[in-house]
Design an enzyme around this catalytic site. Structure first.
Site, PDB file in Angstrom:
ATOM      1  N   SER A 185       0.825  -1.197   0.000  1.00 33.32           N
ATOM      2  CA  SER A 185       0.000   0.000   0.000  1.00 33.32           C
ATOM      3  C   SER A 185       0.875   1.269   0.000  1.00 33.32           C
ATOM      4  O   SER A 185       1.702   1.438  -0.877  1.00 33.32           O
ATOM      5  CB  SER A 185      -0.968  -0.036   1.190  1.00 33.32           C
ATOM      6  OG  SER A 185      -2.025   0.876   1.025  1.00 33.32           O
ATOM      7  N   ASP A 188      -5.382  -3.887  -2.457  1.00 30.37           N
ATOM      8  CA  ASP A 188      -4.367  -3.435  -1.490  1.00 30.37           C
ATOM      9  C   ASP A 188      -3.606  -4.613  -0.861  1.00 30.37           C
ATOM     10  O   ASP A 188      -4.203  -5.554  -0.344  1.00 30.37           O
ATOM     11  CB  ASP A 188      -5.080  -2.635  -0.398  1.00 30.37           C
ATOM     12  CG  ASP A 188      -4.121  -1.830   0.452  1.00 30.37           C
ATOM     13  OD1 ASP A 188      -3.292  -2.442   1.145  1.00 30.37           O
ATOM     14  OD2 ASP A 188      -4.216  -0.593   0.445  1.00 30.37           O
TER      15      ASP A 188
END
Length: 302
Positions: A42, A156
Site C-alpha cells: 500500500s 491493497d
C-alpha cells in the site's frame, strides 16, 4: 574504514501514516545506512517505489505542500460498485513527477505486495511497470477500484500482508528493518500544526471549512445510530486497520525483523495527507529511537 551497513527495508501499509516512511528513509540515509532492497504494501509500496526511482525528494516537496482541498482534487469518482475512486488522476500526477520506470531497471531491489482477489492470494510484483505495481498495492477495498493487471483483479497488499517481510528473505543484507504503521495507540503522538480556518482570511477560511467538513463526513454513516461519531470512511478505515493490526501481529511474531519501527495507528486519520511535515518528523524520530535501542541491545549482548 567502517563498512556501510546494508538494509532490506520493509514498509508497511497504513494510508496517510505512510508519510512517516519518508522520515525513516531520511534517517537511514543521513546515518550511513545503504538501502539495497525494499518491500512495500500500500503506502509502503508507493513511498518505497518513488524512493527506488530516485524521486523521493520531489515527492516530499509535493506532499508538504498539500492541503485538504488538494486531497479531494486528486480523487476521481469511479461511479462504480467496486470502489468510490478510480485513482487514475493521482497516478497521472505521480507518474508526471517520477517518470515511467520498469521495476527491473531500478537501482534498488523492489517488491510491491498486492492481493489477487479472485484467487485469494498474495502477489509479489517484482517486474514490469512500477506504477501498475503501486496502483495495485494501494487499491484499498471500497475506496479505490481494483486494479486489473496481468489478468488479475488486484487489491491493497495490506489485506493479506500489511508488513511484508517475506519478500526480503533472499536478500544478502546486514539488516532487515521493518516499519509497522499499525502500532499501539498513543495520545497526542503528532501535534497538529496545520493552519486553522480561523487563521486564514475571508473566503479562503470559508472554503477550507467547507472542505474539512466534507472530508470529515465523507459518506457519513449509513444505517448507524446517532450515537456513532464515525462516518462511513472512518468506519471503513478503522475496520481495515483492525484487520491489519491482527495480521501484522501474527506476521511479525512469525518473521521478526532485526529492527522494528512502529508508528502508532492514532498518529493521524487515514486521509490526513495534509499533515506530512509532522508525520515525516515522526518517522525520523521513531527510526532513531528504534535503531538506537537495537544497537544498544546488541552492545549489551556482545
Amino acid at each position: 574504514m567502517n563498512k556501510q551497513p546494508t538494509v532490506s527495508l520493509v514498509l508497511g501499509s497504513g494510508a496517510a501514516r505512510g508519510l512517516a516512511h519518508i522520515g525513516v528513509i531520511e534517517w537511514l540515509n543521513s546515518h550511513g545506512y545503504r538501502i539495497d532492497s525494499i518491500a512495500g504494501a500500500s503506502m509502503g509500496a508507493l513511498v518505497g517505489g518513488i524512493y527506488a526511482a530516485g524521486e523521493l525528494d520531489s515527492y516530499r516537496e509535493w506532499v508538504l505542500a498539500l492541503e485538504k482541498m488538494d486531497v479531494i482534487r486528486f480523487l476521481d469518482l469511479a461511479f462504480s460498485s467496486e470502489g468510490l475512486f478510480k485513482g487514475d488522476r493521482l497516478m497521472d500526477v505521480l507518474r508526471g513527477m517520477v517518470g515511467d520506470h520498469n521495476i527491473e531497471d531500478l537501482p534498488v531491489s523492489y517488491t510491491a505486495v498486492a492481493c489477487d482477489l479472485d484467487r485469494q492470494r498474495e502477489v509479489w510484483l517484482t517486474d514490469g511497470s512500477l506504477f501498475d505495481a503501486i496502483r495495485a498495492s494501494i487499491a484499498i477495498p471500497s475506496v479505490f477500484t481494483p486494479h486489473r493487471y496481468r489478468r488479475m483483479k488486484l487489491l491493497d497488499g495490506g489485506l493479506l500482508n500489511p508488513v511484508p517481510i517475506a519478500p526480503t528473505f533472499k536478500d544478502l543484507t546486514d539488516l532487515t528493518i521493518a516499519v509497522d504503521l499499525n502500532g499501539a495507540r498513543e495520545e497526542a503522538v503528532v501535534p497538529d500544526t496545520r493552519e486553522t480556518d480561523e487563521s486564514a482570511s475571508g473566503s479562503l477560511a470559508g472554503h477550507r471549512a467547507t472542505v474539512r467538513r466534507f472530508l470529515d463526513n465523507i459518506q457519513s454513516s449509513i444505517g448507524q445510530s446517532q450515537q456513532s461519531d464515525l462516518g462511513l470512511f472512518d468506519l471503513l478505515s478503522s475496520s481495515f486497520e483492525t484487520m491489519q493490526n491482527a495480521i501484522s501481529s501474527v506476521k511479525l511474531a512469525t518473521y521478526a525483523p532485526d529492527v522494528l519501527i512502529q508508528i502508532p495507528r492514532s498518529a493521524c486519520k487515514a486521509y490526513e495527507f495534509d499533515r506530512a511535515a509532522e508525520l515525516i518528523e515522526l518517522g525520523y524520530t521513531r527510526a532513531g529511537e528504534a535503531i538506537g535501542k537495537s544497537i544498544q541491545g546488541a552492545s549489551v549482548d556482545g
